[in-house]
Design a protein around this motif. Structure first.
Motif, PDB file in Angstrom:
ATOM      1  N   VAL A  53       0.846  -1.193   0.000  1.00  0.00           N
ATOM      2  CA  VAL A  53       0.000   0.000   0.000  1.00  0.00           C
ATOM      3  C   VAL A  53       0.883   1.245   0.000  1.00  0.00           C
ATOM      4  N   PHE A  54       0.560   2.192  -0.901  1.00  0.00           N
ATOM      5  CA  PHE A  54       1.189   3.515  -0.870  1.00  0.00           C
ATOM      6  C   PHE A  54       0.070   4.483  -0.565  1.00  0.00           C
ATOM      7  N   ARG A  55       0.195   5.271   0.459  1.00  0.00           N
ATOM      8  CA  ARG A  55      -0.849   6.271   0.724  1.00  0.00           C
ATOM      9  C   ARG A  55      -0.229   7.512   1.314  1.00  0.00           C
ATOM     10  N   THR A  56      -0.889   8.629   1.040  1.00  0.00           N
ATOM     11  CA  THR A  56      -0.389   9.884   1.587  1.00  0.00           C
ATOM     12  C   THR A  56      -1.122  10.222   2.882  1.00  0.00           C
ATOM     13  N   PRO A  66       6.299  14.632   4.028  1.00  0.00           N
ATOM     14  CA  PRO A  66       7.441  15.033   3.181  1.00  0.00           C
ATOM     15  C   PRO A  66       8.237  13.827   2.655  1.00  0.00           C
ATOM     16  N   MET A  67       8.392  12.790   3.487  1.00  0.00           N
ATOM     17  CA  MET A  67       9.112  11.589   3.033  1.00  0.00           C
ATOM     18  C   MET A  67       8.349  10.900   1.916  1.00  0.00           C
ATOM     19  N   ILE A  68       7.033  10.883   2.052  1.00  0.00           N
ATOM     20  CA  ILE A  68       6.205  10.189   1.065  1.00  0.00           C
ATOM     21  C   ILE A  68       6.193  10.966  -0.251  1.00  0.00           C
ATOM     22  N   ARG A  69       6.143  12.299  -0.145  1.00  0.00           N
ATOM     23  CA  ARG A  69       6.158  13.115  -1.374  1.00  0.00           C
ATOM     24  C   ARG A  69       7.459  12.883  -2.149  1.00  0.00           C
ATOM     25  N   ARG A  70       8.572  12.910  -1.435  1.00  0.00           N
ATOM     26  CA  ARG A  70       9.864  12.695  -2.103  1.00  0.00           C
ATOM     27  C   ARG A  70       9.934  11.263  -2.670  1.00  0.00           C
ATOM     28  N   SER A  71       9.395  10.313  -1.903  1.00  0.00           N
ATOM     29  CA  SER A  71       9.418   8.931  -2.385  1.00  0.00           C
ATOM     30  C   SER A  71       8.597   8.783  -3.660  1.00  0.00           C
ATOM     31  N   PHE A 345       7.707   0.410   3.291  1.00  0.00           N
ATOM     32  CA  PHE A 345       8.096   0.196   1.893  1.00  0.00           C
ATOM     33  C   PHE A 345       7.848   1.452   1.072  1.00  0.00           C
ATOM     34  N   LYS A 346       6.740   2.113   1.357  1.00  0.00           N
ATOM     35  CA  LYS A 346       6.354   3.283   0.539  1.00  0.00           C
ATOM     36  C   LYS A 346       7.434   4.365   0.552  1.00  0.00           C
ATOM     37  N   PHE A 347       8.128   4.512   1.671  1.00  0.00           N
ATOM     38  CA  PHE A 347       9.170   5.548   1.682  1.00  0.00           C
ATOM     39  C   PHE A 347      10.593   4.993   1.637  1.00  0.00           C
ATOM     40  N   SER A 348      10.737   3.729   1.183  1.00  0.00           N
ATOM     41  CA  SER A 348      12.096   3.165   1.104  1.00  0.00           C
ATOM     42  C   SER A 348      13.009   3.923   0.126  1.00  0.00           C
ATOM     43  N   PRO A 349      12.507   4.532  -0.975  1.00  0.00           N
ATOM     44  CA  PRO A 349      13.448   5.285  -1.815  1.00  0.00           C
ATOM     45  C   PRO A 349      14.043   6.482  -1.091  1.00  0.00           C
ATOM     46  N   ARG A 350      13.250   7.131  -0.246  1.00  0.00           N
ATOM     47  CA  ARG A 350      13.768   8.275   0.520  1.00  0.00           C
ATOM     48  C   ARG A 350      14.812   7.806   1.524  1.00  0.00           C
ATOM     49  N   ARG A 381      13.282   7.697  23.870  1.00  0.00           N
ATOM     50  CA  ARG A 381      11.802   7.627  23.875  1.00  0.00           C
ATOM     51  C   ARG A 381      11.333   6.308  24.477  1.00  0.00           C
ATOM     52  N   LEU A 382      12.066   5.223  24.152  1.00  0.00           N
ATOM     53  CA  LEU A 382      11.675   3.904  24.672  1.00  0.00           C
ATOM     54  C   LEU A 382      11.710   3.899  26.198  1.00  0.00           C
ATOM     55  N   ALA A 383      12.726   4.573  26.743  1.00  0.00           N
ATOM     56  CA  ALA A 383      12.841   4.624  28.202  1.00  0.00           C
ATOM     57  C   ALA A 383      11.627   5.319  28.814  1.00  0.00           C
ATOM     58  N   VAL A 384      11.027   6.233  28.082  1.00  0.00           N
ATOM     59  CA  VAL A 384       9.861   6.966  28.600  1.00  0.00           C
ATOM     60  C   VAL A 384       8.578   6.163  28.399  1.00  0.00           C
ATOM     61  N   THR A 385       8.355   5.625  27.178  1.00  0.00           N
ATOM     62  CA  THR A 385       7.062   4.974  26.892  1.00  0.00           C
ATOM     63  C   THR A 385       7.104   3.481  27.168  1.00  0.00           C
ATOM     64  N   GLY A 386       8.180   2.828  26.727  1.00  0.00           N
ATOM     65  CA  GLY A 386       8.331   1.385  26.937  1.00  0.00           C
ATOM     66  C   GLY A 386       7.319   0.529  26.209  1.00  0.00           C
ATOM     67  N   ALA A 387       6.502   1.120  25.326  1.00  0.00           N
ATOM     68  CA  ALA A 387       5.394   0.353  24.740  1.00  0.00           C
ATOM     69  C   ALA A 387       5.585   0.157  23.235  1.00  0.00           C
ATOM     70  N   TYR A 388       5.129  -0.992  22.747  1.00  0.00           N
ATOM     71  CA  TYR A 388       5.145  -1.253  21.312  1.00  0.00           C
ATOM     72  C   TYR A 388       3.721  -1.217  20.769  1.00  0.00           C
ATOM     73  N   THR A 389       3.575  -0.612  19.572  1.00  0.00           N
ATOM     74  CA  THR A 389       2.272  -0.676  18.924  1.00  0.00           C
ATOM     75  C   THR A 389       2.426  -1.529  17.680  1.00  0.00           C
ATOM     76  N   GLY A 390       1.376  -2.226  17.304  1.00  0.00           N
ATOM     77  CA  GLY A 390       1.453  -3.078  16.118  1.00  0.00           C
ATOM     78  C   GLY A 390       1.006  -2.318  14.892  1.00  0.00           C
ATOM     79  N   GLY A 391       0.438  -3.050  13.929  1.00  0.00           N
ATOM     80  CA  GLY A 391      -0.158  -2.416  12.758  1.00  0.00           C
ATOM     81  C   GLY A 391       0.775  -2.375  11.567  1.00  0.00           C
ATOM     82  N   GLY A 392       0.223  -1.892  10.454  1.00  0.00           N
ATOM     83  CA  GLY A 392       1.019  -1.873   9.234  1.00  0.00           C
ATOM     84  C   GLY A 392       0.555  -0.843   8.234  1.00  0.00           C
ATOM     85  N   HIS A 393       1.085  -0.908   7.047  1.00  0.00           N
ATOM     86  CA  HIS A 393       0.778  -0.117   5.843  1.00  0.00           C
ATOM     87  C   HIS A 393       1.098   1.338   5.999  1.00  0.00           C
TER      88      HIS A 393
END
Ligand SMILES: Cc1cc2nc3c(=O)[nH]c(=O)nc-3n(C[C@H](O)[C@H](O)[C@H](O)COP(=O)(O)OP(=O)(O)OC[C@H]3O[C@@H](n4cnc5c(N)ncnc54)[C@H](O)[C@@H]3O)c2cc1C
Length: 393
Positions: A53-56, A66-71, A345-350, A381-393
């Protein structure tokens, strides 16, 4: 030890590595080498699976737009230079109950950045997208510049161009370790050793094997893909069926139109735990998982056979807040890009462009890299939040 020499050595010729190799190969007077543990384009990396998926209209628009626009410019450049079709701008359609938080965030991004989009009410969704079984109260956001990327074609194209420009690529060769020295970086592989001025580590889910320190930050999340056969495949062709993200209750589906003419991609992920190493990741869905995913697909799409005709299970390295890692070691000789967190993946060229600039002398500031992507900033940041979020795209 006999050392072969080069200016920049890229470890991993996957999403980021192939884009970095392509960018580096355009620089005059820079000798470039790429090392990949599998063959040229393979089924084991995080880019496998036909489409991305590529989305803005993304969350955290300020960081990503900005990363997506350049990509997007770079995806088009890759198409022009390779003569291959890589990005189909078929639109990206989000469907969710009115007020759904992720939908509202995406809407905020398109409004804040003035991105071309359409809002659809329930009746419009039903009339224009009869493939979806639209629930009462569902609304739609059509991101006009969204669409589907062809990841294998993209990686192949970038590698072919890099090689045509003079990069030397070595496949079926694994990097065993990386050692910074005063005169450069020694990279030991299964086929001999190299001394490089600088090294780009773009080894995706395997990054912790080369840099165990990254265990502090990265976790592997599992992402499964499934394809279903609609009774009327013509309705799911790219010109009629945008890539999509659907939220219905607790169920999140995403997918792409039919690129093969008989099946379309529609995926939702079972509750998989996070892993620390690729060797622990399951290789396929269980039968029960496939039955459950099929039932949900049949609830969300019209006239779809609930048995997946294709399925695969993949992995991706995640950071806690899903920002990528773009880091340079203290000596400036080792650039690490990883943690693309199921949406990179969408911003891998950048990212490849940044890696190329950093490995040829630019500072992160000069290259314009967001300082939050540096490893120390992630760990703070990890030391402050310590949390992982899932998800994708
Ligand atoms: C199923 C799935 C769906 C996704 N959907 C989307 C989406 O819709 N949109 C989106 O933008 N992103 C999506 N993503 C995320 C995106 O595809 C990944 O984040 C991205 O491909 C990761 O790129 P990478 O370069 O870090 O890793 P990879 O592309 O996996 O590249 C790493 C490469 O390094 C090589 N390597 C590793 N170790 C060594 C070694 N020691 N020696 C030599 N070579 C080595 C590997 O073999 C591999 O080729 C999805 C990911 C998955 C898994």
């Amino acid at each position: 030890m006999d050392l072969q020499q080069t200016d920049v050595l890229v470890i991993g010729a996957g999403s980021v590595g192939s884009m970095a190799l392509w960018q580096l190969s355009k620089r005059d007077g820079v000798d470039v080498v790429g090392i990949e543990q599998y063959g040229r384009v393979h089924a084991h990396g995080s880019y496998a699976g036909e489409s991305r998926v590529f989305r803005t209209a993304v969350h955290e628009g300020g960081t990503y737009v900005p990363m997506i626009r350049r990509s997007r410019e770079l995806w088009r450049e890759l198409e022009r230079e390779s003569g291959r079709a890589i990005y189909s701008e078929v639109g990206a359609l989000s469907i969710a109950p009115e007020g759904f938080p992720d939908f509202e965030t995406a809407l905020g991004t398109v409004r804040d950045f003035d991105l071309e989009h359409r809002l659809l009410d329930t009746a419009e969704l039903r009339a224009e997208f009869p493939q979806h079984r639209v629930h009462d109260g569902d609304v739609g956001l059509l991101d006009a510049h969204g669409g589907g990327l062809r990841p294998e074609v993209a990686v192949m194209s970038a590698l072919d161009l890099a090689e045509a420009n003079g990069a030397r690529l070595f496949f079926n060769t694994a990097v065993i370790d990386v050692e910074e020295r005063a005169n450069g970086v020694v990279v030991r592989t299964t086929q001999g050793s190299w001394l490089a001025r600088t090294v780009i580590v773009a080894s995706g889910s395997w990054s912790t094997r080369l840099s165990p320190d990254l265990h502090r930050l990265l976790r592997l999340q599992v992402l499964g893909l499934t394809w279903f056969m609609p009774r009327r495949p013509e309705l799911f062709a790219p010109d009629r069926f945008p890539v999509f993200l659907r939220d219905a209750g607790a169920v999140h589906f995403f997918g792409a139109p039919s690129f093969d003419g008989y099946a379309f991609k529609a995926c939702t992920n079972p509750e998989w735990p996070v892993f620390r190493d690729v060797s622990e990741v399951p290789r396929a869905h269980t039968r029960e998982e496939l039955i459950r995913i099929g039932q949900r697909a049949a609830e969300l799409f019209v006239d779809v056979n609930p048995e997946p005709v294709r399925e695969s299970v993949h992995h991706c390295a995640y950071t806690p807040d899903r920002l990528p890692v773009v880091d340079t070691s203290a000596s400036g000789r080792v650039v690490t890009v990883t943690g693309l967190s199921g949406h990179g993946f969408k911003f891998s060229p950048r990212l490849g462009e940044w890696a190329s600039a950093l490995a040829t002398g630019a500072t992160p500031d000069e290259a314009g890299v967001d300082p939050r992507f540096a490893l120390p900033a992630h760990l703070e940041r990890l030391a402050v939040t310590g949390a992982y979020t899932g998800g994708g795209h």
